[in-house]
Design an enzyme around this catalytic site. Structure first.
Site, mmCIF file in Angstrom:
data_model
loop_
_atom_site.group_PDB
_atom_site.id
_atom_site.type_symbol
_atom_site.label_atom_id
_atom_site.label_comp_id
_atom_site.label_asym_id
_atom_site.label_seq_id
_atom_site.Cartn_x
_atom_site.Cartn_y
_atom_site.Cartn_z
ATOM 1 N N ASP A 1 15.918 91.750 107.201
ATOM 2 C CA ASP A 1 14.819 90.811 107.131
ATOM 3 C C ASP A 1 15.235 89.324 107.426
ATOM 4 O OD1 ASP A 1 12.230 89.672 106.075
ATOM 5 O OD2 ASP A 1 12.799 89.898 104.048
ATOM 6 N N CYS B 1 4.703 95.863 100.581
ATOM 7 C CA CYS B 1 5.362 94.885 99.280
ATOM 8 C C CYS B 1 4.343 94.116 98.890
ATOM 9 C CB CYS B 1 6.678 94.651 100.040
ATOM 10 S SG CYS B 1 7.866 93.987 98.505
#
Length: 212
Positions: free
Chosen positions: A129, A8
């Protein structure tokens, strides 16, 4: 079967090329992020990416019209939502754009992991996360949560592990969680917001050697 990898925060041509063996490429369309990329550049990178790679757009409580425009303009394969988006909003985007949805769940304690149940069966991939510790920080913190929280998950479909993952702890992360997909950002940076080509290549080499 090897674990899958999402890198990412791709925002340079160098990081794009180094990530050619990643399964997912993440483009951050959150302006307050140090990894932000504009739609024009993301469109170019999307065209240069490995055809087998899935292009993921990351959004944080973004206006639906903006999400819809960027999705079509860039040619995104998946949408990732990192804000306070409701299950109803996820249903809206899934029906409107007809592409897979990733929803991030912020985890700071075991009870947080239960939040995925609200999105189970709606979103195609659940992402766990670390909960943000600073304002306007949505992912990419480099901090990890207790991975043992995830040992009893019963998720319908795929899921991702993010938060503080790097080459040094990847094997431990996979052994504890059995995550089918890992999502890494800050763990591959040479400085905040800028990926290291060396770190990307070393991480991918290790990840592709891990079987699950």
């Amino acid at each position: 079967m090897s674990i899958k990898v999402k890198i990412c925060g791709i925002n340079t041509l160098e990081s794009l090329k180094a990530s050619e063996s990643a399964d997912f490429l993440g483009f951050v369309f959150y302006p307050k992020s140090p990894r932000f990329i504009n739609a024009e550049t993301a469109k170019v990178f999307s065209g240069l990416a490995n055809k087998k790679q899935k292009k993921v757009g990351l959004f944080v409580d973004t206006d639906p019209s903006v999400v819809e425009y960027i999705t079509k303009y860039v040619g995104l394969d998946l949408l990732q939502f990192h804000g306070q988006e409701s299950p109803e909003k996820m249903k809206y985007f899934k029906n409107k754009l007809n592409i897979p949805i990733i929803k991030s769940i912020n985890v700071s304690c075991f009870a947080d992991t239960e939040k995925y149940k609200e999105y189970n069966g709606i979103c195609d991939i659940i992402l766990f996360d670390s909960a943000p510790t600073k304002p306007n920080l949505h992912g990419g913190s480099g901090e990890r949560f207790d991975w043992k929280f995830l040992t009893k998950l019963e998720i319908k479909g795929d899921w991702m592990l993010a938060g503080g993952i790097c080459k040094e702890n990847l094997i431990e992360a996979v052994q504890i969680t059995k995550a089918p997909i890992v999502d890494i950002s800050s763990g591959l940076e040479s400085e905040k917001g800028i990926k290291s080509v060396k770190k990307i290549k070393e991480f991918l080499q290790l990840a592709k050697s891990i079987k699950r």
